[in-house]
Design a protein around this motif. Structure first.
Motif, PDB file in Angstrom:
ATOM      1  N   LEU A 147       0.814  -1.212   0.000  1.00 44.11           N
ATOM      2  CA  LEU A 147       0.000   0.000   0.000  1.00 44.11           C
ATOM      3  C   LEU A 147       0.851   1.267   0.000  1.00 44.11           C
ATOM      4  O   LEU A 147       0.312   2.362  -0.152  1.00 44.11           O
ATOM      5  N   GLY A 148       2.152   1.110   0.193  1.00 42.54           N
ATOM      6  CA  GLY A 148       3.041   2.264   0.188  1.00 42.54           C
ATOM      7  C   GLY A 148       3.232   2.906   1.539  1.00 42.54           C
ATOM      8  O   GLY A 148       3.773   4.008   1.629  1.00 42.54           O
ATOM      9  N   HIS A 149       2.818   2.225   2.614  1.00 46.12           N
ATOM     10  CA  HIS A 149       2.970   2.792   3.945  1.00 46.12           C
ATOM     11  C   HIS A 149       4.432   2.820   4.368  1.00 46.12           C
ATOM     12  O   HIS A 149       5.194   1.899   4.050  1.00 46.12           O
ATOM     13  N   ASP A 150       4.793   3.834   5.098  1.00 46.85           N
ATOM     14  CA  ASP A 150       6.109   3.921   5.698  1.00 46.85           C
ATOM     15  C   ASP A 150       6.091   3.143   7.013  1.00 46.85           C
ATOM     16  O   ASP A 150       5.034   2.917   7.590  1.00 46.85           O
ATOM     17  N   ARG A 151       7.281   2.783   7.500  1.00 48.96           N
ATOM     18  CA  ARG A 151       7.346   2.061   8.770  1.00 48.96           C
ATOM     19  C   ARG A 151       6.795   2.868   9.937  1.00 48.96           C
ATOM     20  O   ARG A 151       6.341   2.312  10.934  1.00 48.96           O
ATOM     21  N   THR A 152       6.842   4.192   9.801  1.00 50.43           N
ATOM     22  CA  THR A 152       6.357   5.042  10.883  1.00 50.43           C
ATOM     23  C   THR A 152       4.843   5.250  10.819  1.00 50.43           C
ATOM     24  O   THR A 152       4.261   5.831  11.729  1.00 50.43           O
ATOM     25  N   THR A 153       4.194   4.769   9.741  1.00 47.53           N
ATOM     26  CA  THR A 153       2.757   4.947   9.583  1.00 47.53           C
ATOM     27  C   THR A 153       2.005   4.036  10.543  1.00 47.53           C
ATOM     28  O   THR A 153       2.358   2.862  10.713  1.00 47.53           O
ATOM     29  N   SER A 171       3.235  -2.057  16.122  1.00 48.68           N
ATOM     30  CA  SER A 171       3.894  -0.957  15.419  1.00 48.68           C
ATOM     31  C   SER A 171       5.116  -1.488  14.690  1.00 48.68           C
ATOM     32  O   SER A 171       5.840  -2.350  15.201  1.00 48.68           O
ATOM     33  N   PHE A 172       5.350  -0.962  13.463  1.00 45.31           N
ATOM     34  CA  PHE A 172       6.551  -1.294  12.702  1.00 45.31           C
ATOM     35  C   PHE A 172       7.579  -0.171  12.772  1.00 45.31           C
ATOM     36  O   PHE A 172       8.590  -0.214  12.076  1.00 45.31           O
ATOM     37  N   HIS A 173       7.321   0.839  13.589  1.00 41.93           N
ATOM     38  CA  HIS A 173       8.238   1.972  13.710  1.00 41.93           C
ATOM     39  C   HIS A 173       9.612   1.459  14.128  1.00 41.93           C
ATOM     40  O   HIS A 173       9.729   0.654  15.066  1.00 41.93           O
ATOM     41  N   PRO A 174      10.694   1.885  13.439  1.00 40.52           N
ATOM     42  CA  PRO A 174      12.032   1.376  13.763  1.00 40.52           C
ATOM     43  C   PRO A 174      12.422   1.544  15.222  1.00 40.52           C
ATOM     44  O   PRO A 174      13.140   0.712  15.773  1.00 40.52           O
ATOM     45  N   ASP A 175      11.939   2.626  15.857  1.00 39.61           N
ATOM     46  CA  ASP A 175      12.311   2.874  17.254  1.00 39.61           C
ATOM     47  C   ASP A 175      11.278   2.339  18.241  1.00 39.61           C
ATOM     48  O   ASP A 175      11.532   2.336  19.450  1.00 39.61           O
ATOM     49  N   GLN A 176      10.133   1.896  17.743  1.00 36.53           N
ATOM     50  CA  GLN A 176       9.062   1.444  18.641  1.00 36.53           C
ATOM     51  C   GLN A 176       8.428   0.143  18.148  1.00 36.53           C
ATOM     52  O   GLN A 176       7.269  -0.128  18.409  1.00 36.53           O
ATOM     53  N   ARG A 177       9.189  -0.655  17.442  1.00 32.54           N
ATOM     54  CA  ARG A 177       8.651  -1.887  16.881  1.00 32.54           C
ATOM     55  C   ARG A 177       8.206  -2.821  17.995  1.00 32.54           C
ATOM     56  O   ARG A 177       8.972  -3.100  18.929  1.00 32.54           O
TER      57      ARG A 177
END
Length: 276
Positions: free
Chosen positions: A44-50, A245-251
């Protein structure tokens, strides 16, 4: 009313890490929910921070039409010595001085630092090979680092994603066939083969998986399926692959529940079909 999107995950190699470390990269016996939701988000084009948004509410199941065979990829990194290559142009005067000292000892001062700078480059830690007498780099002459990577070879799975919003599933189906980011089955070295997305059908996970024929390359007539259930459902077990969450700092991930059952497709089951 609820709807289910089918997806076919097949490739020569797949790898669905569950508890991986650098020196030992494992694989689950089947695709994990976290990996599949992450693949959909990438499509879908989402960023990891999305934020995951409605993707977090999807109910998940996987049917192992062809479970595949576990294979180990054995790696060794480092150890050994390597010849000095003329193309290694000098960028560090300490490298040049190290090689110059060895050459002067062997041939005299004609190969001094100035001439060496114009012609040779070398890694650090120069030494002479006692067997051949050639100058070699001992920079990588350390104990070999041994690593293992596990894969599933020749496997095919049917993944089912259930959600009451059909428009969300339709958009995911289109995205899986026309992804905005590259897709892979667990690792970047495992690209999918063939069509991924199937049709969106009305019904629950159990209904749609039973009403869908086996994949053409299926090796099981009554394959196992792992279907997400409510907490405490009789016979269910936990799986720690619910993405938060897939956020690099909060995965982060949390626990969900699933049941393992045998699926016997209806004799009149619809053939596998793809989106137009």
């Amino acid at each position: 009313m609820t709807f289910t999107l089918l997806a076919r995950l097949a490739a020569p190699l797949q790898s669905w890490g569950a508890v991986s470390r650098f020196s030992h990269r494992d694989t689950h016996t089947r695709p994990t929910k976290s990996a599949v939701i992450g693949m959909c988000a990438a499509a879908l084009g989402h960023d990891r921070t999305t934020s995951l948004g409605p993707l977090a509410d999807i109910r998940f199941a996987v049917r192992a039409d062809r479970p595949g065979t576990p294979v180990r990829d054995y790696h060794t990194v480092g150890a050994g010595t390597y010849p000095i290559r003329p193309r290694d142009l000098i960028t560090d005067h300490r490298r040049a001085a190290a090689l110059s000292a060895h050459l002067e000892a062997a041939t005299g001062p004609a190969f001094g630092h100035h001439q060496l700078t114009n012609w040779y480059g070398a890694p650090k830690k120069i030494s002479r090979d006692p067997a051949s007498g050639a100058l070699v780099s001992a920079e990588l002459s350390r104990t070999a680092l041994i690593t293992e990577r596990w894969y599933l070879a020749d496997a095919s799975f049917v993944v089912a994603l259930e959600h009451p919003d059909r428009s969300l599933l339709d958009s995911m189906a289109q995205a899986l066939e026309h992804p905005r980011r590259l897709l892979w089955l667990g690792r970047k070295s495992c690209p999918p083969s063939g069509t991924i997305a199937g049709s969106v059908r009305e019904g629950t996970l159990e209904q749609v998986l039973t009403a869908t024929a086996l994949l053409p390359d299926a090796s099981e007539s009554c394959p196992w399926a792992w279907i997400e259930t409510r907490e405490g459902t009789a016979g269910s077990t936990t799986a720690s692959d619910q993405p938060v969450s897939f956020h690099p700092d909060q995965r982060s991930h949390t626990t969900r529940w699933e049941s393992r059952i045998r699926i016997t497709p209806d004799p009149t089951a619809a053939e596998w079909d793809v989106i137009p």
